[in-house]
Design a protein around this motif. Structure first.
Motif, PDB file in Angstrom:
ATOM      1  N   SER A 164      86.677 106.054  82.310  1.00 51.91           N
ATOM      2  CA  SER A 164      86.075 105.075  83.098  1.00 51.91           C
ATOM      3  C   SER A 164      85.318 105.499  84.316  1.00 51.91           C
ATOM      4  N   ALA A 165      85.576 106.892  84.553  1.00 53.27           N
ATOM      5  CA  ALA A 165      84.724 107.570  85.584  1.00 53.27           C
ATOM      6  C   ALA A 165      83.411 107.349  85.580  1.00 53.27           C
ATOM      7  N   ALA A 166      82.796 107.303  84.368  1.00 48.63           N
ATOM      8  CA  ALA A 166      81.252 107.301  84.266  1.00 48.63           C
ATOM      9  C   ALA A 166      80.600 105.642  84.188  1.00 48.63           C
ATOM     10  N   GLY A 167      81.730 104.742  83.921  1.00 49.76           N
ATOM     11  CA  GLY A 167      81.145 103.472  83.902  1.00 49.76           C
ATOM     12  C   GLY A 167      81.281 102.953  82.493  1.00 49.76           C
ATOM     13  N   LEU A 168      80.438 103.767  81.751  1.00 43.02           N
ATOM     14  CA  LEU A 168      80.413 103.363  80.127  1.00 43.02           C
ATOM     15  C   LEU A 168      81.052 104.382  79.435  1.00 43.02           C
ATOM     16  N   PHE A 169      81.819 104.288  78.320  1.00 45.56           N
ATOM     17  CA  PHE A 169      82.107 105.359  77.425  1.00 45.56           C
ATOM     18  C   PHE A 169      82.338 104.834  76.024  1.00 45.56           C
ATOM     19  N   LEU A 170      81.975 105.830  75.188  1.00 46.56           N
ATOM     20  CA  LEU A 170      81.812 105.332  73.645  1.00 46.56           C
ATOM     21  C   LEU A 170      82.973 105.796  72.948  1.00 46.56           C
ATOM     22  N   LEU A 171      83.426 104.848  72.177  1.00 40.49           N
ATOM     23  CA  LEU A 171      84.600 104.952  71.351  1.00 40.49           C
ATOM     24  C   LEU A 171      83.804 104.901  69.666  1.00 40.49           C
ATOM     25  N   HIS A 172      83.604 106.173  69.040  1.00 38.95           N
ATOM     26  CA  HIS A 172      83.030 106.380  67.860  1.00 38.95           C
ATOM     27  C   HIS A 172      83.744 106.892  66.786  1.00 38.95           C
ATOM     28  N   ALA A 202      80.446 109.945  78.238  1.00 42.55           N
ATOM     29  CA  ALA A 202      81.883 109.638  78.266  1.00 42.55           C
ATOM     30  C   ALA A 202      82.425 109.220  76.684  1.00 42.55           C
ATOM     31  N   GLN A 203      83.121 110.173  75.982  1.00 45.40           N
ATOM     32  CA  GLN A 203      83.079 109.643  74.498  1.00 45.40           C
ATOM     33  C   GLN A 203      84.727 109.887  74.278  1.00 45.40           C
ATOM     34  N   LEU A 204      85.328 108.874  73.379  1.00 47.13           N
ATOM     35  CA  LEU A 204      86.501 109.037  72.728  1.00 47.13           C
ATOM     36  C   LEU A 204      86.329 109.077  71.127  1.00 47.13           C
ATOM     37  N   GLU A 205      86.371 110.171  70.382  1.00 46.85           N
ATOM     38  CA  GLU A 205      86.024 110.189  69.033  1.00 46.85           C
ATOM     39  C   GLU A 205      87.196 110.084  68.279  1.00 46.85           C
ATOM     40  N   VAL A 206      87.175 109.524  67.204  1.00 45.91           N
ATOM     41  CA  VAL A 206      88.409 109.137  66.124  1.00 45.91           C
ATOM     42  C   VAL A 206      87.893 109.999  64.877  1.00 45.91           C
ATOM     43  N   VAL A 207      88.822 110.959  64.681  1.00 44.17           N
ATOM     44  CA  VAL A 207      88.467 111.880  63.587  1.00 44.17           C
ATOM     45  C   VAL A 207      89.435 111.719  62.417  1.00 44.17           C
ATOM     46  N   VAL A 255      93.065 111.764  64.345  1.00 47.25           N
ATOM     47  CA  VAL A 255      93.398 112.358  65.819  1.00 47.25           C
ATOM     48  C   VAL A 255      92.342 111.844  66.582  1.00 47.25           C
ATOM     49  N   LEU A 256      92.617 111.758  68.166  1.00 50.76           N
ATOM     50  CA  LEU A 256      91.510 111.317  68.950  1.00 50.76           C
ATOM     51  C   LEU A 256      91.203 112.504  69.852  1.00 50.76           C
ATOM     52  N   ARG A 257      90.008 112.422  69.881  1.00 51.73           N
ATOM     53  CA  ARG A 257      89.212 113.640  70.781  1.00 51.73           C
ATOM     54  C   ARG A 257      88.592 112.961  71.913  1.00 51.73           C
ATOM     55  N   GLN A 258      88.838 113.711  73.282  1.00 52.99           N
ATOM     56  CA  GLN A 258      88.102 112.935  74.389  1.00 52.99           C
ATOM     57  C   GLN A 258      87.225 113.917  74.941  1.00 52.99           C
ATOM     58  N   ARG A 259      86.053 113.347  75.527  1.00 53.85           N
ATOM     59  CA  ARG A 259      85.121 114.129  76.315  1.00 53.85           C
ATOM     60  C   ARG A 259      84.356 113.343  77.393  1.00 53.85           C
ATOM     61  N   GLY A 260      85.118 114.110  78.614  1.00 53.00           N
ATOM     62  CA  GLY A 260      84.126 113.595  79.601  1.00 53.00           C
ATOM     63  C   GLY A 260      82.776 113.430  79.955  1.00 53.00           C
ATOM     64  N   HIS A 261      82.287 112.759  81.132  1.00 50.35           N
ATOM     65  CA  HIS A 261      80.728 112.740  81.333  1.00 50.35           C
ATOM     66  C   HIS A 261      80.348 113.874  82.272  1.00 50.35           C
TER      67      HIS A 261
END
Length: 996
Positions: free
Chosen positions: A26-34, A978-983, A990-996
């Motif tokens: 949430s620090a970046a305001g927009l984040f992507l769940l893909h 800012a992304q949250l990837e579902v692999v 599993v979930l992989r998180q990448r900040g902004h």
């Protein structure tokens, strides 16, 4: 509401534990769940909804309980979702575990564990979490109250399903009404409509029932009045029904009263004729009675004369019975004496039959002497009987000593067996106490090391976080410093250019004939001219303001950097250079050792208690053994004493028993013999006495019969009458005398003799005349009663009809009022021009608010082209209220939302969803929704429209919101950092998180 962290275990496609740090996203305001299709993007949102409400959204509601469990999870891993969030200023943590099947701990097969829930709140003052509840119902009520939204509203407002809003744009009014009704809870308005409709039907039924009851009373009045009342054909609800019924009733009542007056006159005439006929009938009946009485008396006198001989015989029998009554007492005494003698003789025979053969013929005196001898011998056996009883008690005591000896042998054997293993048992218990005591000491030592280790771990985590934050802030400070230098250079350049062109500014103010502000001349032959690079005062001030703002921003960044570095230095000083992972392992190992020591020390008290109980048992067993040994010595001495006493008693009893089995048997025989002899002596004396009394009674009876005039006592006995025979003879004599007196009295009556000389009475003619008069009287009375009943019935029915009319008046007014309101709220009234139902009217107002809120974002997304407007035009079946149109600024025309293209439909539905979220949030009490999710739909947008949509979503940060976009569009991965990837994989996602 702001989400901080989400932990998922064995849920949906996630077999192992996965964590989502929403604070970082949430620090970046927009984040992507893909992620690829089927990886589990939507399952992340399902987990958020399940943690809050215990169920998942929409059509996936059926996925409850064990169906939520991941197929990739290990058998021993339980499904669990934990959500850390802030809502209404409170930091909460919700943990939910659905029911699940696990292998049994013992044996084979599976068992089912129930669902569990936990709610905790972070106490900032104490710096720790505190438990609030473990009740599913209490947690659900608490979360719903804090959010102010139901699960349906939350899923529609926070999880923003784009497909639903696209359908909403194209739906008809009925479908829109269903969605808005769920979100804004307008059921109460539908209930008002339903209540008014029910009230209308109820009052209408009451009015119809009242009219039907009034008509029923009218028909009853018509039946009672007959031809005197005319009633037209009427039905419930007809106008003028009440007036018609009341008017016809008044006419019927007047006619009935006239008929009652005529019937009363006819009844009076019939009563007079009846009285005259009754008097003539009474005279005829009296004459006939007297003539019949005289004839009957003559017949009775003839029968008395014929029965005179029988009367004389009865009189003679009565006289003979009276003489025999003097002999009756003597007869009774003789019969009593004879009966008594027979009973005494029979008793004597029975008593002698029970005696021995040698005493059967003895007299009363001999029997009495034999009874006295048996009693004396019985008295001599009393001492022997006491000795026999003592011997029985002695044998019982001897048997009791034997039983005690066997019981003490068992006690000694058990005590010896237990005491043999005492030393080993005591040593084992003492060893358990020593082990638990050592564990308790170790737990106290570890407890002192736990908090410092946790503090150092927290400091290390803060150090790691602040290290990255310091680098970021330092970069921002350097950029701010660069912007300050650039703004200052720009301001100095603008200032220099303005100073260079100040002459032109002064020349612009010169006026012919007025002195110059610099030289004072009134003529201005060659004033300076502004060149192309001239800068005015406003531009200089604008450049100065920009420089000052940049310098202020740089100052703030410097202070922020200084604060971060101070905090980093403090955290580094406390945590040192040890890696956080190592500190985590050390803290976990310390916690494990502390837990093991606590578990081992928890058995200290139980071990002490078991040792204390064992020592008490040792003392009890030792004392029991000593007491058994003492009782054994005492029994040996007592047994010798009892044996000596037994031998002496047996010798004494052998002499006293004689030929009997025992002294008691011998005494019983003597006691029975003495009783039989006494009974036989008494019976013999009684038989002798009764024989003498019978002889005396025979002599007195013979004397009494001779004095009464009878030859023998038997003749006197034959002349006696019993009570029934005496009463029968006396009754016949009295009846004869009474009949003779009655006949003489009747024949002597003057009226009876006079009536006998007159002609026979004409009784039949008098009775016929009286019957006719009575019949006419009954007919007149019936006519009078019928007329009276008719009047009373008509009066009662008229009063009830009048009361019904009065009662129906306010009810009819209420029905008219309720019917108008029901038609108005149902949209069927002529006053409701647009034929809108009440619920539709309320939903239309809500839709108008949603359209206004959505338009603010739609215009930005469409570059000012489109505006959403609410329409209340009639649609379908002539009703209106929930229309939704879009205004195209390029054409200036209004058209239906169903005409939008795919991309236009997406950003229109997105704007509608965001507007709806604002309106529902305001209605829920203004609860802040700081985290939103948007599910799919971005693939239908071109690059320019996508930029505009992302700008609108990015503007939500102005209200401190963060927006998560759920999409697999590749272009969004380049635009949103800012992304949250579902692999997904064979062993689960599993979930992989990448900040902004």
């Amino acid at each position: 509401m702001r989400l901080h962290r989400l932990d998922i275990t064995a849920f949906g496609p996630f077999g192992a534990t996965q964590s989502v740090d929403f604070d970082a996203l949430s620090a970046a305001g927009l984040f992507l769940l893909h992620g690829p299709t089927g990886a589990g993007k939507t399952s992340v949102l399902d987990a958020v909804c399940y943690a809050l409400y215990g169920t998942v959204p929409g059509a996936r509601q059926s996925a409850q309980g064990m169906t939520l469990r991941s197929d990739h999870a290990a058998p021993g891993t339980r499904t669990e979702v934990t959500l850390d969030l802030t809502v209404a200023g409170r930091r909460l943590e919700i943990t939910r575990q659905p029911p699940w099947e696990r292998p049994k701990l013992r044996g084979k097969g599976m068992t089912t564990d129930k669902a569990q829930s936990w709610l905790r709140e972070y106490d900032a003052a104490a710096g720790a979490w505190k438990d609030l509840s473990r009740s599913h119902q209490e947690i659900g009520e608490e979360i719903t109250q804090l959010l102010g939204m139901s699960r349906e509203q939350f899923c529609q407002v926070v999880l923003l399903p784009q497909g639903d809003f696209a359908r909403f744009l194209r739906a008809d009014a009925e479908a829109r009404g269903r969605l808005l009704g769920r979100l804004f809870d307008t059921q109460r308005f539908a209930d008002v409509e339903k209540r008014l409709a029910e009230r209308r039907r109820t009052t209408e039924a009451q009015v119809r029932d009242g009219d039907a009851a009034l008509l029923a009373d009218a028909h009853r009045m018509q039946q009672a009045a007959g031809d005197a009342m005319e009633l037209p054909e009427l039905s419930p609800g007809e106008p003028g029904l009440a007036e018609t019924v009341l008017g016809a009733a008044a006419v019927a009542r007047a006619t009935a009263r006239e008929q009652l007056t005529v019937a009363r006159c006819r009844l009076a005439a019939a009563e007079s004729a009846q009285a005259a006929a009754d008097r003539a009938l009474a005279d005829a009946r009296e004459l006939a009675r007297l003539q019949r009485r005289f004839t009957e008396a003559q017949e009775r006198a003839r029968r008395l004369e014929e029965d005179a001989g029988t009367h004389r015989a009865v009189q003679a029998r009565m006289d003979r019975a009276r003489k025999a009554e003097a002999v009756a007492p003597a007869l009774e005494l003789r019969d009593a004496a004879e009966a008594e003698h027979r009973r005494a003789a029979a008793a004597e025979a029975r008593a002698r039959a029970l005696l021995p053969h040698g005493l059967a013929d003895a007299g009363a005196a001999g029997l009495a002497a034999a009874a006295r001898r048996a009693a004396e011998e019985l008295g001599g056996l009393e001492s022997a009987r006491r000795a026999e009883q003592r011997l029985s008690g002695l044998l019982d005591e001897r048997a009791g000593l034997d039983r005690q000896e066997r019981a003490d042998d068992d006690v000694l054997a058990e005590a010896e067996s237990w005491l043999d293993g005492w030393d080993d048992r005591r040593a084992a218990l003492q060893a358990r106490i020593d082990t638990a005591q050592e564990a308790a000491t170790r737990a106290e030592q570890l407890a002192g090391r736990r908090e410092p280790a946790q503090q150092r771990l927290r400091a290390a985590r803060l150090r790691d976080r602040l290290t990255g934050e310091a680098d970021s802030v330092a970069a921002e400070e350097r950029a701010a410093h660069t912007r300050v230098l650039e703004a200052k250079a720009h301001w100095l350049d603008v200032r220099e250019r303005r100073l260079n062109g100040i002459a032109a500014e002064l020349a612009a103010r010169l006026t012919d004939g007025e002195p110059c502000a610099v030289c004072g001349a009134t003529e201005h032959p060659a004033p300076a001219r502004k060149d192309a690079g001239h800068v005015d005062r406003a531009a200089e001030e604008q450049a100065l303001t920009a420089y000052q703002e940049a310098e202020d921003a740089h100052t703030r960044r410097e202070r922020q950097l200084s604060t971060v570095r101070e905090e980093l230095a403090a955290a580094t000083a406390e945590a040192g250079d040890t890696p956080t992972a190592q500190l985590t392992r050390e803290a976990d190992e310390l916690e494990r050792q502390y837990a093991e020591a606590r578990r081992a020390a928890s058995s200290l008290h139980a071990a002490h208690e078991e040792l204390r109980r064992a020592e008490q048992e040792h003392e009890r067993r030792t004392a029991a053994r000593q007491q058994a040994q003492l009782r054994a010595a005492s029994r040996a001495a007592r047994r010798d004493t009892l044996d000596r006493e037994r031998a002496a008693l047996e010798a004494e009893l052998a002499q006293a028993r004689g030929g009997a089995a025992s002294v008691a048997a011998r005494a019983a025989d003597l006691q029975r013999q003495a009783g039989l002899l006494t009974d036989a002596a008494d019976a013999a004396r009684l038989a002798e006495d009764t024989a003498q009394r019978l002889k005396d009674a025979d002599a007195r009876l013979a004397d009494a019969a001779f004095r009464a005039g009878f030859d023998t006592p038997q003749a006197a006995a034959d002349a006696l009458l019993d009570d029934a025979g005496h009463r029968e003879l006396q009754r016949r004599l009295d009846a004869r005398h009474t009949e003779e007196a009655a006949v003489r009295a009747i024949l002597a009556e003057a009226d009876t003799a006079s009536a006998a000389r007159r002609p026979p009475a004409a009784l039949a003619d008098a009775e016929e005349a009286a019957a006719a008069a009575a019949r006419r009287l009954r007919e007149a009375a019936s006519a009078r009663d019928a007329a009276a009943r008719r009047c009373a019935e008509l009066d009662g029915l008229s009063e009830r009809a009048t009361a019904s009319v009065r009662r129906l008046a306010p009810l009819r007014e209420e029905y008219d009022r309720v019917a108008r309101l029901a038609a108005l709220t149902a949209g069927t009234s002529a006053d409701n021009e647009r034929r809108m139902r009440l619920e539709s009217y309320v939903l239309a107002a809500r839709l108008e608010q949603v359209a206004a809120a959505a338009t603010a974002r739609l215009q930005r997304m469409s570059s000012g082209r489109y505006t959403l407007v609410h329409s209340d035009d009639r649609t379908g079946r002539g009703r209106s209220g929930l229309g939704l149109h879009v205004v195209d600024a390029w054409t200036g025309r209004e058209r239906d939302t169903a005409t939008l293209s795919g991309g236009e439909t997406f950003f229109a539905s997105l704007a509608l969803a965001l507007g709806l979220a604002d309106v529902v949030t305001d209605e829920a009490g203004g609860v802040r929704l700081d985290t939103l999710f948007i599910d799919e739909g971005f693939g239908s947008l071109d690059d320019q429209t996508l930029d505009e949509v992302l700008d609108v979503l990015d503007s939500l940060r102005e209200r401190d919101r963060s927006v998560g976009i759920v999409s697999h569009v590749p272009d969004l991965r380049r635009r949103i950092h800012a992304q949250l990837e579902v692999v997904k994989g064979r062993s689960g996602s599993v979930l992989r998180q990448r900040g902004h």
